[in-house]
Design a protein around this motif. Sequence first.
Motif, PDB file in Angstrom:
ATOM      1  N   GLN A  94       0.903  -1.258   0.116  1.00 55.70           N
ATOM      2  CA  GLN A  94       0.073   0.005  -0.173  1.00 55.70           C
ATOM      3  C   GLN A  94       0.862   1.198   0.039  1.00 55.70           C
ATOM      4  O   GLN A  94       0.768   2.203  -0.714  1.00 55.70           O
ATOM      5  CB  GLN A  94      -1.025   0.021   1.256  1.00 55.70           C
ATOM      6  N   ASP A  95       1.686   1.315   1.063  1.00 52.42           N
ATOM      7  CA  ASP A  95       2.778   2.555   0.871  1.00 52.42           C
ATOM      8  C   ASP A  95       3.707   2.718  -0.513  1.00 52.42           C
ATOM      9  O   ASP A  95       3.672   3.842  -0.905  1.00 52.42           O
ATOM     10  CB  ASP A  95       3.972   2.230   1.886  1.00 52.42           C
ATOM     11  N   ASN A  96       3.828   1.358  -1.195  1.00 49.31           N
ATOM     12  CA  ASN A  96       4.416   1.639  -2.263  1.00 49.31           C
ATOM     13  C   ASN A  96       3.461   2.214  -3.441  1.00 49.31           C
ATOM     14  O   ASN A  96       3.742   3.209  -4.192  1.00 49.31           O
ATOM     15  CB  ASN A  96       5.082   0.332  -2.875  1.00 49.31           C
ATOM     16  N   GLU A  97       2.473   1.780  -3.399  1.00 47.11           N
ATOM     17  CA  GLU A  97       1.366   2.328  -4.253  1.00 47.11           C
ATOM     18  C   GLU A  97       0.982   3.646  -4.117  1.00 47.11           C
ATOM     19  O   GLU A  97       0.857   4.389  -5.153  1.00 47.11           O
ATOM     20  CB  GLU A  97      -0.180   1.441  -4.250  1.00 47.11           C
ATOM     21  N   ASP A  98       0.940   4.042  -2.694  1.00 44.23           N
ATOM     22  CA  ASP A  98       0.554   5.449  -2.513  1.00 44.23           C
ATOM     23  C   ASP A  98       1.990   6.630  -3.258  1.00 44.23           C
ATOM     24  O   ASP A  98       1.737   7.514  -3.557  1.00 44.23           O
ATOM     25  CB  ASP A  98       0.558   5.708  -1.067  1.00 44.23           C
ATOM     26  N   ALA A  99       3.078   5.936  -3.037  1.00 45.49           N
ATOM     27  CA  ALA A  99       4.314   6.797  -3.351  1.00 45.49           C
ATOM     28  C   ALA A  99       4.156   6.946  -5.068  1.00 45.49           C
ATOM     29  O   ALA A  99       4.648   7.770  -5.386  1.00 45.49           O
ATOM     30  CB  ALA A  99       5.522   6.185  -2.836  1.00 45.49           C
ATOM     31  N   GLN A 100       3.990   5.618  -5.559  1.00 39.39           N
ATOM     32  CA  GLN A 100       3.666   5.865  -7.175  1.00 39.39           C
ATOM     33  C   GLN A 100       2.681   6.932  -7.750  1.00 39.39           C
ATOM     34  O   GLN A 100       2.810   7.568  -8.615  1.00 39.39           O
ATOM     35  CB  GLN A 100       3.453   4.316  -7.771  1.00 39.39           C
ATOM     36  N   SER A 101       1.378   6.682  -6.897  1.00 37.56           N
ATOM     37  CA  SER A 101       0.476   7.599  -7.313  1.00 37.56           C
ATOM     38  C   SER A 101       0.954   9.124  -6.864  1.00 37.56           C
ATOM     39  O   SER A 101       0.527   9.949  -7.610  1.00 37.56           O
ATOM     40  CB  SER A 101      -0.940   7.103  -6.210  1.00 37.56           C
ATOM     41  N   SER A 102       1.574   9.317  -5.850  1.00 41.34           N
ATOM     42  CA  SER A 102       2.062  10.657  -5.361  1.00 41.34           C
ATOM     43  C   SER A 102       2.968  11.206  -6.723  1.00 41.34           C
ATOM     44  O   SER A 102       3.031  12.376  -7.186  1.00 41.34           O
ATOM     45  CB  SER A 102       2.622  10.950  -4.196  1.00 41.34           C
ATOM     46  N   LEU A 103       3.835  10.263  -7.280  1.00 41.62           N
ATOM     47  CA  LEU A 103       4.576  10.597  -8.326  1.00 41.62           C
ATOM     48  C   LEU A 103       3.863  10.961  -9.502  1.00 41.62           C
ATOM     49  O   LEU A 103       4.162  12.066 -10.149  1.00 41.62           O
ATOM     50  CB  LEU A 103       5.477   9.400  -8.786  1.00 41.62           C
ATOM     51  N   GLN A 104       2.607  10.452  -9.822  1.00 42.13           N
ATOM     52  CA  GLN A 104       1.777  10.707 -11.238  1.00 42.13           C
ATOM     53  C   GLN A 104       1.017  12.156 -10.853  1.00 42.13           C
ATOM     54  O   GLN A 104       1.345  12.944 -11.858  1.00 42.13           O
ATOM     55  CB  GLN A 104       0.817   9.619 -11.429  1.00 42.13           C
ATOM     56  N   SER A 105       0.874  12.387  -9.559  1.00 39.83           N
ATOM     57  CA  SER A 105       0.374  13.552  -9.134  1.00 39.83           C
ATOM     58  C   SER A 105       1.090  14.707  -9.629  1.00 39.83           C
ATOM     59  O   SER A 105       0.799  15.796  -9.956  1.00 39.83           O
ATOM     60  CB  SER A 105      -0.328  13.872  -7.893  1.00 39.83           C
ATOM     61  N   ALA A 106       2.350  14.716  -8.934  1.00 41.26           N
ATOM     62  CA  ALA A 106       3.532  15.528  -9.124  1.00 41.26           C
ATOM     63  C   ALA A 106       3.918  16.030 -10.556  1.00 41.26           C
ATOM     64  O   ALA A 106       3.917  16.928 -10.996  1.00 41.26           O
ATOM     65  CB  ALA A 106       4.855  15.132  -8.253  1.00 41.26           C
TER      66      ALA A 106
END
Length: 388
Positions: free
Chosen positions: A136-148
Amino acid sequence: MHITLRKTLLSLALSLALAGCGEQAAPPPASQAEVGVISLQPQAQRITSELPGRTKAWLSAEIRPQVGGILQKRLFTEGSQVKTGDVLYIIEPAPYQAAFDQAKANTAEARATLDAAQLKARRYANLVKIDAVSQQDNEDAQSSLQSAKAAYQAAQAAQESARIDLAHTRLQAPISGRVETSSVTPGALVTASQDAALTTVQQLDPLYIDITQSSAQVLHYKRELAAGRLTASGDNEAQIRLVLEDGSEYAHSGSLQFSGASVSQSTGSVTLRAVIPNPEGLLLPGMYVRAQLDEAVDQQALLVPQRAVTRSASGATSVLLVVDGKVEQRQIEVGRSVENQWWVESGLAAGDQVIIEGGQKVRVGDSVKSVTLQQASSTDQLAANAAQ
């Protein structure tokens, strides 16, 4: 015997006297009047129409602001020549400069956020492989990258928009040409895409000539061409000549570029467009001109000198001919004039002997002696014949 001889001599003298009296009473033969004629021969003749037209700028650009603000400067002289890219007006740039600086800062901030998100996403991707972080933490990090990434792209677009608005505070000439009068002065408030143009830039060399021709005339020429009585003068590059408003002929010739494909419902005319050079700048957009256009060629045209044609009080035109040695009058129809000659539309045929000299000395039905003349030197030849 003497009496008989005397009677014989008396009879002979009387006969001679009567014979002499008879010779003196006989009238002399009448002399025939001499007239100069030309033999009509068909010749190829161009059909030239003189049509109304208006001049139009080759290129024209109305200058309007694309951003609003206070007009700070005007950098051109009215009526002067400008080149593509020359700055014509400057709108107060300070607000747009501030907006651009703010957008530039926002872009930098979005870039920093993106860099941090990339590092975090890369690190979590490696840790999840050894179960050091949860999925879950990894998926959140990848999602934050796309938002950035999306935020950074939006910041870049906003910066580019602010840069364009800042550039639009400098109004440039989109074409080279002559700049017209300015409708505003420094200090005026202008708005984006306003209806009133600030000024206009026009390229005046070459110029367009928009010519109008009636649809009836177009139909007439098409029928004559189809029937073979006329041949085409040329293609869409046919040459034209201009007559200006003061009656003078323009020094340069132009070429026909386009013929309209539809008829105007309001005027019943077809628009022809020509291009003409204007190196001296004599022609200006909107001027009224008369365009002389070669439209077709009549291969069997008959021309008769104007001095040979008489016109009655009713307007009927006629000429005198020599037919079988006698004078005959014939009514004809003439069209346009070609220098000092009339273009004959009907009434004459090739080979007709038209009287051009001496017609005032004869009457219809008189027997005459005709002298064939060359049209260019008919007067000289007739004078020489009379002298002989």
